[in-house]
Design an enzyme around this catalytic site. Structure first.
Site, PDB file in Angstrom:
ATOM      1  CB  SER A  32      -0.922   0.138   0.759  1.00 14.02           C
ATOM      2  OG  SER A  32      -0.627   0.313   2.375  1.00 14.02           O
ATOM      3  CB  VAL A  34       3.794   5.869  -4.210  1.00 10.80           C
ATOM      4  CG1 VAL A  34       5.061   5.203  -4.495  1.00 10.80           C
ATOM      5  CG2 VAL A  34       3.663   6.237  -5.306  1.00 10.80           C
ATOM      6  NE  ARG A  64       4.354   7.241   7.990  1.00  8.49           N
ATOM      7  CZ  ARG A  64       4.962   6.559   8.558  1.00  8.49           C
ATOM      8  NH1 ARG A  64       5.796   5.628  10.235  1.00  8.49           N
ATOM      9  NH2 ARG A  64       4.805   7.984  10.428  1.00  8.49           N
ATOM     10  CD  GLU A 134      16.439  14.320  -3.722  1.00  6.06           C
ATOM     11  OE1 GLU A 134      16.801  13.306  -3.599  1.00  6.06           O
ATOM     12  OE2 GLU A 134      15.361  14.664  -2.570  1.00  6.06           O
ATOM     13  CG  ASP A 233       7.974  -9.935   3.423  1.00  2.00           C
ATOM     14  OD1 ASP A 233       8.173 -10.733   3.673  1.00  2.00           O
ATOM     15  OD2 ASP A 233       7.252  -8.962   3.785  1.00  2.00           O
ATOM     16  CG  HIS A 254      21.015   7.625   1.284  1.00  2.00           C
ATOM     17  ND1 HIS A 254      21.426   8.601   1.700  1.00  2.00           N
ATOM     18  CD2 HIS A 254      19.707   7.722   0.961  1.00  2.00           C
ATOM     19  CE1 HIS A 254      21.143  10.083   1.373  1.00  2.00           C
ATOM     20  NE2 HIS A 254      20.052   9.521   0.889  1.00  2.00           N
ATOM     21  NE  ARG A 303      20.934   8.347  -2.977  1.00  6.78           N
ATOM     22  CZ  ARG A 303      19.768   8.468  -3.095  1.00  6.78           C
ATOM     23  NH1 ARG A 303      18.782   7.693  -2.818  1.00  6.78           N
ATOM     24  NH2 ARG A 303      18.870   9.486  -2.336  1.00  6.78           N
ATOM     25  CG  HIS A 364      18.235   4.647   0.532  1.00  9.29           C
ATOM     26  ND1 HIS A 364      17.400   5.445   1.926  1.00  9.29           N
ATOM     27  CD2 HIS A 364      17.834   5.209  -0.255  1.00  9.29           C
ATOM     28  CE1 HIS A 364      16.732   5.858   1.411  1.00  9.29           C
ATOM     29  NE2 HIS A 364      17.041   6.126   0.225  1.00  9.29           N
ATOM     30  NE  ARG A 399      16.380   4.418  -5.167  1.00 13.25           N
ATOM     31  CZ  ARG A 399      16.079   5.960  -5.111  1.00 13.25           C
ATOM     32  NH1 ARG A 399      15.541   6.867  -5.129  1.00 13.25           N
ATOM     33  NH2 ARG A 399      16.406   5.631  -3.635  1.00 13.25           N
ATOM     34  CB  SER A 404      12.149   5.061  -6.054  1.00 13.15           C
ATOM     35  OG  SER A 404      12.800   6.266  -5.209  1.00 13.15           O
TER      36      SER A 404
HETATM   37  C1  SIN Z   1      17.119  11.132   0.389  1.00 18.57           C
HETATM   38  O1  SIN Z   1      15.897  11.679   0.308  1.00 18.57           O
HETATM   39  O2  SIN Z   1      17.960  11.560   0.176  1.00 18.57           O
HETATM   40  C2  SIN Z   1      16.242   9.966  -0.494  1.00 18.57           C
HETATM   41  C3  SIN Z   1      16.339   9.703  -2.190  1.00 18.57           C
HETATM   42  C4  SIN Z   1      15.459   8.887  -2.780  1.00 18.57           C
HETATM   43  O3  SIN Z   1      16.123   7.754  -1.899  1.00 18.57           O
HETATM   44  O4  SIN Z   1      15.465   8.993  -3.606  1.00 18.57           O
END
Ligand code: SIN
Length: 578
Positions: A32, A34, A64, A134, A233, A254, A303, A364, A399, A404
C-alpha cells in the site's frame, strides 16, 4: 468450488497451514505504498473489484519514509530528455533506455495526476512547485512536500483517496504464496492476517490478477533506512512462484544516514540528499571537504560515488563515520525546509544547526527486483510487479535519487492499464464454501527460527555490504547455507530443541534468507565494480564481460540458476484470455 491450490511454479512454498477462509476479487494488490495504492485506485476506477492486502497499516510502508521527493521534469528549461540523460549516467550502463524513456516522459503527467488525487507539494513564492536538487541531477527537478516529509504527504493523499473510493483493504496481512489454478496460471494469493475480525489467520484472496507492490528488502542488512516491514517478501514469493528476478546485486547504500554507533541496528534515520542539494558539505573529522575534486558535482555526485568516497575516507582515517556540515543553513532554514531531519537529529542528541552531524552509508534501496516488462508483467502469467519490488530496467546499476516514487507512480499506472485491458470484471473463480486443500506435492520450506534473523543481517552486512569481494561473498554464502541447513535439519541445534513454529516472524525470516542467498549469488557472479556494486577484488567496470543483467530463478532441481541477459525487458508473456 475453486480449483486454486497454494502451490507455486517451483513447487516450493512457505510452511503455512491451509487457508481457513477465502474471498474473491478481480485484482489483488499486495502493498500500500505509492505503487500499490496507485495501481489499486486505477484498477478500481476502471470497475475491477480490487482488494489491497498490506502487511501493517495502510501507511506503514517505505513510501512514508521518503524525504527528498519525487523527480520529474517540471521546471523551466528542464526536459524529459535531460532527466533521461541523468538517469542513464547514474545507472552505469545498465538502464533499459525504453523503460527510462517511459518514466521520464510519463513522469510529469503522473505527478500532476497525483496532485489531482490530493497530494500537496511545496510551492515557491510564485505558486509553482518548488523544485530542489539531489545527487546526479543536473537540474532542480525534485518536488517535495512538508519540507522533507514528501512520503508522508503522498501516503496521506493516497490513503485518503483509497478511503474515499471505498477501496477494500486487508491490513496486518503478510502475503505468503501465489495461488495457481489447474493450468498453472495465477489465481490469487494466500496470506496470514492478524486480528482483522472475520478474516483472521491464514486465508486466500482468489483473483486472476496479482500485483506485487511489497517494497524493498533493506532489513536483510543490519543497518538500513528501511522500515521493519521491508523483508523482501515480494521477491521471495515471486521466486517461489517461478518468476525471474534481476539486478539483485545492485543494493544502493545511502551515503548520509545518521550515524548512531557501530552497534546500531534496524531502521536508521535518513539525512536526505536534499540537504546536500541545498548546499551542505561532507567533511572529515578535521573539517576538510573531501568530495571536492572527486567529481564535477562534488557532494551532489551520483549516490554510489559519494558512498564510495565516504567509505574510502573512513578507511584511510580509520574512522567509522564522516560528517555532514550544514550549520550555514541557520535555524530558520533547518526548521522550515528539513523539520523531520532536524527533529530526528535532536532526538538523538545532535543539533545540525550548531554542529556537523555524523553520517555513514547504510542499505537504502534495492535497484533490482522481480523482472518485469514495460507493462509491469513478470515472467509468471497473471503476476505483475511495481515499485521497489520490481526491476523494470529503470534503475540499472544504481538508482538516480528520487526516481523511485516516480517509478512507482508511472509503472503502477501502466500496470492498471494493462490489467484493465486483460481482466474481465467478475472473472475470478468463486472460492465456494470449501477452502482449497493444501498441496502436498510441493516442497514446504523448513521453518526458520526467527532468532537467526540477526545472524542473517550480520552475515549480509559483513560479507555483502558496501565493500564486497569473492572471499567475503563466499564466506557469506557458506554462512547462509549453514543457516538454511540447520533449519532443514530441524532447528538451530539440529532438532534437539523444539523446531520453530509457523508464524509471521518465521515466514519473514524465511523470506530474508531467500533474498540474502539470491543477492549473494548475484553479487558473487558479477566480478566487476559497477554502480552501487563494489567489488574490492575487481575494482574496475568490465564492459567486455559484464555489460548485461544477471537474472536469477529457482531451477527445477531447486538450485539457484543465474543467467545473463542484455536487457531486463523480455518477450511479452502471452496473457491467456481471462
Ligand atoms: C533522500 O531523500 O535522500 C532519499 C531520496 C531517495 O532515495 O530517492
Amino acid at each position: 468450488m475453486s480449483t486454486a491450490r497454494p502451490h507455486t511454479g517451483t513447487g516450493i512454498r512457505l510452511n503455512a497451514p491451509a487457508p481457513g477462509w477465502a474471498i474473491t476479487a478481480d485484482v489483488v494488490v499486495v502493498g500500500s505504498g505509492v505503487a500499490g495504492l496507485t495501481a489499486a485506485l486505477r484498477c478500481a476506477a476502471a470497475g475491477l473489484a480490487t482488494v489491497v492486502v498490506t502487511k501493517a497499516r495502510l501507511d506503514d510502508g517505505s513510501t512514508r519514509w521518503a524525504q527528498g521527493g519525487i523527480a520529474a521534469a517540471l521546471g523551466d528549461g528542464d526536459t524529459p530528455e535531460q532527466h533521461l540523460d541523468d538517469t542513464l549516467v547514474a545507472g552505469a550502463g545498465l538502464c533499459d533506455e525504453e523503460a527510462v524513456r517511459a518514466l521520464v516522459t510519463e513522469g510529469p503527467g503522473a505527478v500532476r495526476r497525483l496532485i489531482d488525487t490530493g497530494a500537496r507539494f511545496d510551492t515557491s513564492e510564485s505558486g509553482d512547485i518548488a523544485l530542489t536538487r539531489e545527487g546526479g541531477h543536473h537540474r532542480r527537478r525534485i518536488a517535495h512536500a512538508g519540507g522533507d516529509a514528501t512520503g508522508v504527504e503522498i501516503s496521506r493523499a493516497l490513503v485518503e483517496a483509497a478511503r474515499d473510493a471505498g477501496l477494500r483493504t486487508i491490513e496486518n496481512a503478510l502475503v505468503l504464496d501465489l495461488l495457481t489454478d489447474a493450468d498453472g496460471r495465477t489465481a490469487g494469493v494466500t496470506l496470514h492476517v492478524m486480528g482483522e475480525g472475520q478474516h483472521d489467520g491464514v486465508g486466500a484472496v482468489h483473483a486472476p490478477a496479482v500485483v506485487l507492490a511489497t517494497g524493498g528488502m533493506g532489513q536483510v542488512f543490519s543497518a538500513t533506512t528501511n522500515p521493519a516491514v521491508s523483508t523482501g517478501d515480494g521477491v521471495a514469493l515471486a521466486l517461489r512462484a517461478g518468476a525471474e528476478v534481476s539486478d539483485l546485486e545492485f543494493v544502493q547504500f545511502h551515503p548520509t544516514v545518521l550515524f548512531l554507533g557501530t552497534d546500531s541496528e534496524g531502521q536508521q534515520p535518513l539525512v536526505s540528499e536534499a540537504v546536500r542539494g541545498e548546499g551542505a558539505h561532507l567533511v572529515d573529522a578535521s573539517g576538510t571537504r573531501f568530495m571536492l575534486g572527486q567529481h564535477e558535482l562534488a557532494e551532489l555526485a551520483p549516490r554510489d560515488i559519494v558512498a564510495k568516497a565516504i567509505m574510502r575516507r573512513m578507511r584511510e582515517q580509520g574512522a567509522d563515520h564522516m560528517y555532514l556540515d550544514a550549520r550555514h543553513f541557520g535555524a530558520r532554514m533547518w526548521e522550515q525546509r528539513f523539520p523531520t531531519i532536524l527533529a530526528a537529529c535532536r532526538a538523538h542528541g545532535m543539533d545540525p544547526v550548531t554542529e556537523p552531524v555524523p553520517v555513514a552509508p547504510a542499505a537504502h534501496y534495492a535497484s533490482g527486483g522481480v523482472r518485469t516488462d514495460l507493462r509491469g508483467r513478470t515472467t509468471v502469467p497473471g503476476l505483475w510487479a511495481c515499485g521497489e519490488v520490481a526491476c523494470t530496467g529503470v534503475h540499472g546499476a544504481n538508482r538516480l535519487a528520487s526516481n523511485s516514487l516516480l517509478e512507482g507512480l508511472v509503472f503502477a499506472e501502466r500496470i492498471a492499464a494493462d490489467i484493465t485491458s486483460a481482466v474481465r470484471p467478475g472473472s475470478a473463480a468463486a472460492p465456494g464454501s470449501a477452502v482449497p486443500p493444501a498441496d502436498t506435492a510441493g516442497t514446504l520450506l523448513p521453518l526458520i527460527d526467527p532468532a537467526v534473523r540477526a545472524d542473517i543481517q550480520r552475515i549480509m552486512s559483513h560479507g555483502a555490504g558496501v565493500l564486497r569481494s569473492a572471499a567475503s561473498l563466499t564466506e557469506a554464502a557458506a554462512a547462509l547455507e549453514a543457516v538454511h541447513r540447520k533449519a532443514a535439519d530441524g532447528g538451530p541445534d539440529g532438532g534437539r530443541t523444539k523446531p520453530a513454529e509457523p508464524g509471521v516472524e518465521s515466514w519473514e525470516t524465511s523470506n530474508l534468507l531467500c533474498v540474502a542467498r539470491v543477492l549473494t549469488a548475484a553479487a558473487l557472479a558479477r566480478e566487476e565494480t559497477r554502480g552501487c556494486h563494489w567489488r574490492e577484488d575487481h575494482p574496475d567496470r568490465d564492459d567486455a564481460a559484464f555489460h548485461h543483467h544477471l537474472v536469477v530463478r529457482i531451477a527445477p532441481d531447486r538450485s539457484l540458476l543465474v543467467t545473463r541477459t542484455e536487457s531486463t525487458a523480455f518477450p511479452p508473456t502471452a496473457l491467456r484470455e481471462q
